[in-house]
Enzyme design. Sequence first.
Site, PDB file in Angstrom:
ATOM      1  N   SER A   1      28.638  34.517  70.770  1.00  0.00           N
ATOM      2  CA  SER A   1      29.325  34.603  69.477  1.00  0.00           C
ATOM      3  C   SER A   1      28.576  35.530  68.534  1.00  0.00           C
ATOM      4  CB  SER A   1      29.371  33.193  68.879  1.00  0.00           C
ATOM      5  OG  SER A   1      29.774  33.245  67.538  1.00  0.00           O
ATOM      6  N   ALA A   2      29.324  36.158  67.642  1.00  0.00           N
ATOM      7  CA  ALA A   2      28.723  36.985  66.594  1.00  0.00           C
ATOM      8  C   ALA A   2      27.779  36.164  65.719  1.00  0.00           C
ATOM      9  CB  ALA A   2      29.830  37.585  65.732  1.00  0.00           C
TER      10      ALA A   2
ATOM     11  N   LEU B   1      40.512  29.906  60.022  1.00  0.00           N
ATOM     12  CA  LEU B   1      41.519  30.425  59.096  1.00  0.00           C
ATOM     13  C   LEU B   1      42.923  30.533  59.702  1.00  0.00           C
ATOM     14  CD1 LEU B   1      42.133  31.685  56.312  1.00  0.00           C
ATOM     15  CD2 LEU B   1      41.571  33.906  57.311  1.00  0.00           C
TER      16      LEU B   1
ATOM     17  N   PHE C   1      33.010  29.294  79.616  1.00  0.00           N
ATOM     18  CA  PHE C   1      33.607  29.004  78.308  1.00  0.00           C
ATOM     19  C   PHE C   1      33.280  27.576  77.860  1.00  0.00           C
ATOM     20  CE2 PHE C   1      36.843  31.749  80.433  1.00  0.00           C
ATOM     21  CZ  PHE C   1      36.924  32.787  79.520  1.00  0.00           C
TER      22      PHE C   1
ATOM     23  N   TYR D   1      25.629  24.519  66.203  1.00  0.00           N
ATOM     24  CA  TYR D   1      26.515  25.242  67.132  1.00  0.00           C
ATOM     25  C   TYR D   1      25.957  26.643  67.404  1.00  0.00           C
ATOM     26  CZ  TYR D   1      30.170  28.321  68.735  1.00  0.00           C
ATOM     27  OH  TYR D   1      30.849  29.287  69.434  1.00  0.00           O
TER      28      TYR D   1
ATOM     29  N   ASN E   1      36.015  37.263  65.721  1.00  0.00           N
ATOM     30  CA  ASN E   1      36.915  36.158  65.321  1.00  0.00           C
ATOM     31  C   ASN E   1      38.216  36.221  66.117  1.00  0.00           C
ATOM     32  OD1 ASN E   1      34.969  36.323  63.013  1.00  0.00           O
ATOM     33  ND2 ASN E   1      36.221  34.639  62.252  1.00  0.00           N
TER      34      ASN E   1
ATOM     35  N   LYS F   1      24.203  28.662  70.869  1.00  0.00           N
ATOM     36  CA  LYS F   1      24.591  29.968  71.450  1.00  0.00           C
ATOM     37  C   LYS F   1      23.359  30.853  71.607  1.00  0.00           C
ATOM     38  CE  LYS F   1      28.979  29.485  72.049  1.00  0.00           C
ATOM     39  NZ  LYS F   1      29.468  29.305  73.408  1.00  0.00           N
TER      40      LYS F   1
ATOM     41  N   ASN G   1      38.633  19.271  74.794  1.00  0.00           N
ATOM     42  CA  ASN G   1      39.289  19.977  73.675  1.00  0.00           C
ATOM     43  C   ASN G   1      40.444  20.851  74.182  1.00  0.00           C
ATOM     44  OD1 ASN G   1      39.439  20.568  70.875  1.00  0.00           O
ATOM     45  ND2 ASN G   1      38.468  22.551  71.228  1.00  0.00           N
TER      46      ASN G   1
ATOM     47  N   GLY H   1      27.334  28.225  54.341  1.00  0.00           N
ATOM     48  CA  GLY H   1      27.028  28.900  55.614  1.00  0.00           C
ATOM     49  C   GLY H   1      27.863  30.139  55.866  1.00  0.00           C
TER      50      GLY H   1
HETATM   51  P1  NAD Z   1      38.000  25.640  73.416  1.00  0.00           P
HETATM   52  O1  NAD Z   1      37.412  24.401  72.865  1.00  0.00           O
HETATM   53  O2  NAD Z   1      39.461  25.865  73.280  1.00  0.00           O
HETATM   54  O3  NAD Z   1      37.623  25.782  74.959  1.00  0.00           O
HETATM   55  C1  NAD Z   1      36.440  25.241  75.503  1.00  0.00           C
HETATM   56  C2  NAD Z   1      36.840  24.481  76.755  1.00  0.00           C
HETATM   57  O4  NAD Z   1      35.663  23.899  77.346  1.00  0.00           O
HETATM   58  C3  NAD Z   1      37.797  23.329  76.465  1.00  0.00           C
HETATM   59  O5  NAD Z   1      38.881  23.401  77.359  1.00  0.00           O
HETATM   60  C4  NAD Z   1      36.962  22.084  76.696  1.00  0.00           C
HETATM   61  O6  NAD Z   1      37.739  20.999  77.149  1.00  0.00           O
HETATM   62  C5  NAD Z   1      35.988  22.581  77.739  1.00  0.00           C
HETATM   63  N1  NAD Z   1      34.706  21.845  77.823  1.00  0.00           N
HETATM   64  C6  NAD Z   1      33.826  21.569  76.826  1.00  0.00           C
HETATM   65  N2  NAD Z   1      32.778  20.892  77.321  1.00  0.00           N
HETATM   66  C7  NAD Z   1      32.991  20.747  78.653  1.00  0.00           C
HETATM   67  C8  NAD Z   1      32.249  20.128  79.710  1.00  0.00           C
HETATM   68  N3  NAD Z   1      31.081  19.514  79.495  1.00  0.00           N
HETATM   69  N4  NAD Z   1      32.778  20.170  80.954  1.00  0.00           N
HETATM   70  C9  NAD Z   1      33.975  20.764  81.188  1.00  0.00           C
HETATM   71  N5  NAD Z   1      34.709  21.363  80.231  1.00  0.00           N
HETATM   72  C10 NAD Z   1      34.212  21.352  78.973  1.00  0.00           C
HETATM   73  O7  NAD Z   1      37.198  26.877  72.778  1.00  0.00           O
HETATM   74  P2  NAD Z   1      37.517  28.430  72.850  1.00  0.00           P
HETATM   75  O8  NAD Z   1      37.886  28.870  71.492  1.00  0.00           O
HETATM   76  O9  NAD Z   1      38.392  28.727  73.997  1.00  0.00           O
HETATM   77  O10 NAD Z   1      36.055  28.968  73.118  1.00  0.00           O
HETATM   78  C11 NAD Z   1      35.580  29.191  74.428  1.00  0.00           C
HETATM   79  C12 NAD Z   1      34.110  29.546  74.341  1.00  0.00           C
HETATM   80  O11 NAD Z   1      33.952  30.673  73.493  1.00  0.00           O
HETATM   81  C13 NAD Z   1      33.255  28.438  73.730  1.00  0.00           C
HETATM   82  O12 NAD Z   1      32.019  28.409  74.402  1.00  0.00           O
HETATM   83  C14 NAD Z   1      33.073  28.892  72.308  1.00  0.00           C
HETATM   84  O13 NAD Z   1      31.867  28.420  71.752  1.00  0.00           O
HETATM   85  C15 NAD Z   1      33.025  30.387  72.470  1.00  0.00           C
HETATM   86  N6  NAD Z   1      33.423  31.118  71.251  1.00  0.00           N
HETATM   87  C16 NAD Z   1      34.601  30.820  70.637  1.00  0.00           C
HETATM   88  C17 NAD Z   1      34.959  31.478  69.484  1.00  0.00           C
HETATM   89  C18 NAD Z   1      36.231  31.143  68.753  1.00  0.00           C
HETATM   90  O14 NAD Z   1      36.341  31.481  67.567  1.00  0.00           O
HETATM   91  N7  NAD Z   1      37.219  30.530  69.391  1.00  0.00           N
HETATM   92  C19 NAD Z   1      34.136  32.478  68.957  1.00  0.00           C
HETATM   93  C20 NAD Z   1      32.929  32.773  69.615  1.00  0.00           C
HETATM   94  C21 NAD Z   1      32.597  32.086  70.773  1.00  0.00           C
HETATM   95  C1  WQD Z   2      37.195  33.010  58.572  1.00  0.00           C
HETATM   96  C2  WQD Z   2      37.243  33.272  57.072  1.00  0.00           C
HETATM   97  C3  WQD Z   2      36.323  31.488  55.743  1.00  0.00           C
HETATM   98  C4  WQD Z   2      39.368  28.494  56.693  1.00  0.00           C
HETATM   99  C5  WQD Z   2      33.823  30.803  62.985  1.00  0.00           C
HETATM  100  C6  WQD Z   2      32.469  30.419  63.496  1.00  0.00           C
HETATM  101  C7  WQD Z   2      31.938  31.500  64.388  1.00  0.00           C
HETATM  102  C8  WQD Z   2      32.957  31.850  65.484  1.00  0.00           C
HETATM  103  C9  WQD Z   2      34.296  32.143  64.929  1.00  0.00           C
HETATM  104  C10 WQD Z   2      32.506  30.520  67.397  1.00  0.00           C
HETATM  105  C11 WQD Z   2      35.971  32.836  56.369  1.00  0.00           C
HETATM  106  C12 WQD Z   2      37.798  31.659  55.479  1.00  0.00           C
HETATM  107  C13 WQD Z   2      38.634  29.654  56.641  1.00  0.00           C
HETATM  108  C14 WQD Z   2      40.036  28.045  55.528  1.00  0.00           C
HETATM  109  C15 WQD Z   2      39.238  30.004  54.363  1.00  0.00           C
HETATM  110  N1  WQD Z   2      33.158  30.752  66.371  1.00  0.00           N
HETATM  111  N2  WQD Z   2      38.562  30.405  55.516  1.00  0.00           N
HETATM  112  N3  WQD Z   2      39.945  28.837  54.413  1.00  0.00           N
HETATM  113  O1  WQD Z   2      33.641  31.083  59.912  1.00  0.00           O
HETATM  114  O2  WQD Z   2      34.138  33.533  60.377  1.00  0.00           O
HETATM  115  O3  WQD Z   2      33.695  32.003  62.241  1.00  0.00           O
HETATM  116  O4  WQD Z   2      34.717  31.060  64.077  1.00  0.00           O
HETATM  117  O5  WQD Z   2      31.531  31.065  67.793  1.00  0.00           O
HETATM  118  O6  WQD Z   2      30.733  31.043  64.921  1.00  0.00           O
HETATM  119  O7  WQD Z   2      31.590  30.230  62.396  1.00  0.00           O
HETATM  120  O8  WQD Z   2      35.803  31.798  61.058  1.00  0.00           O
HETATM  121  O9  WQD Z   2      38.173  31.221  60.852  1.00  0.00           O
HETATM  122  O10 WQD Z   2      36.438  29.557  60.055  1.00  0.00           O
HETATM  123  O11 WQD Z   2      36.797  31.653  58.780  1.00  0.00           O
HETATM  124  O12 WQD Z   2      39.168  30.664  53.334  1.00  0.00           O
HETATM  125  O13 WQD Z   2      40.693  27.001  55.489  1.00  0.00           O
HETATM  126  O14 WQD Z   2      38.294  32.470  56.508  1.00  0.00           O
HETATM  127  O15 WQD Z   2      35.618  31.245  54.564  1.00  0.00           O
HETATM  128  O16 WQD Z   2      35.731  33.764  55.364  1.00  0.00           O
HETATM  129  P1  WQD Z   2      34.248  32.106  60.767  1.00  0.00           P
HETATM  130  P2  WQD Z   2      36.864  30.969  60.229  1.00  0.00           P
END
Ligand code: NAD
Ligand code: WQD
Length: 342
Positions: free
Chosen positions: A124-125, A200, A80, A149, A179, A153, A35, A294
Amino acid sequence: MRILLAGGAGYIGSHTALALLRAGHEVTVIDNFVNSSPEAIRRIENLAGKQVSLIRGDVRKKTDLLPVLKNGGFDGAVHFAGLKSVGESLQKPILYYRNNIDTTLTLLECMEETHLSSIIFSSSATVYGSNNPVPYREDMPRGLCTNPYGTTKSMMEQIFHDAAAANPELSVVLLRYFNPIGADSSGRIGEDPQGIPNNLMPYIAQVAVGRREKLTVFGGDYPTPDGTCQRDYIHVSDLAQGHLKALEYAVSHTGCEIFNLGTGTPYSVLETVRTFEQVSGVKIPYVIGDRREGDLPACWADASKAEKILDWKAERTLEDMCRDAWNWQKNNPMGYETLHKS
Ligand code: NAD
Ligand code: WQD
């Protein structure tokens, strides 16, 4: 410090890599690019004027990971590497359990074999579930998650707790992100979702740049001030700084500690849209649609523990987050352009 970033080419990992390089640390990234794009690493090197040691590999595979740890001389690692789409996890739960849990187990096994004892985990939250009152505090119990997912976590947090309880040398920091949005202020790296964005801010940014026609706001009848959901948006560069503080903490402690990384201030969907419009000067057409299954009405952090113990506090405003997200999107309308687009 010498730091291993597993999944470090992704959105949060790339910003953390840049922050580490800028602070004078050495960075190794292992990523299978499921990704992400190697282009992100090239740009980080360019921005920092320093090299990243980059390994294309699967963190689930010991044959890929162990040699990296054996030769790295690392002070700490950040995990990550995971799949992160809530919707996809409902369609492909086995893939999510397999990838997310296996990366964690393999990383912990390889750390044990090579006596690497400090690890930061991207949690994650979402692990607070739906029954805790806001703002979320780290001492609240983890809740039931509504999708695989989130459950991965929660399960991975438990694995880290158990590993730390069994090994007095181990130091684990679980970072619960709220977020994350925005991008490095250079506009050179940013969030590059494949296909139609679930989240979003990338959706708004793609509407602004003309890739999507309009935003659908998921629900306008929530018990919030304007009827739309409230979230704790945090600038990804602030989040990256939080990892530096967490690493400093981890290398000088043992045990398992949890920190929320959020601003502590919630904003609604419509407030976020309006702020984006103000800083970009671009109108975002939207319609109010049905609620998304959800979604919680409101989610935000009590961010005081990280400030007290890590000496970390988010500095950037929602205006900064929207400005930087827009700067990235308008300079890179198709993202890194090496991934499949729709
Ligand atoms: P992302 O998808 O951009 O980054 C994840 C990276 O992990 C990618 O580069 C992907 O290629 C790599 N990856 C996945 N599986 C792999 C594997 N088996 N071996 C090697 N590489 C692998 O996601 P992000 O937004 O940078 O998130 C990073 C971490 O933070 C994730 O674990 C995600 O669940 C967590 N997180 C993200 C958010 C968010 O909103 N972005 C919120 C809370 C937690
Ligand atoms: C934010 C707000 C939607 C898209 C997710 C994961 C959470 C964490 C962070 C990894 C919400 C609204 C969204 C759209 C909209 N990730 N929305 N129209 O759902 O708070 O959190 O990302 O751990 O686990 O669930 O983030 O950016 O999807 O949504 O109205 O097209 O925007 O309903 O209120 P979310 P989000």
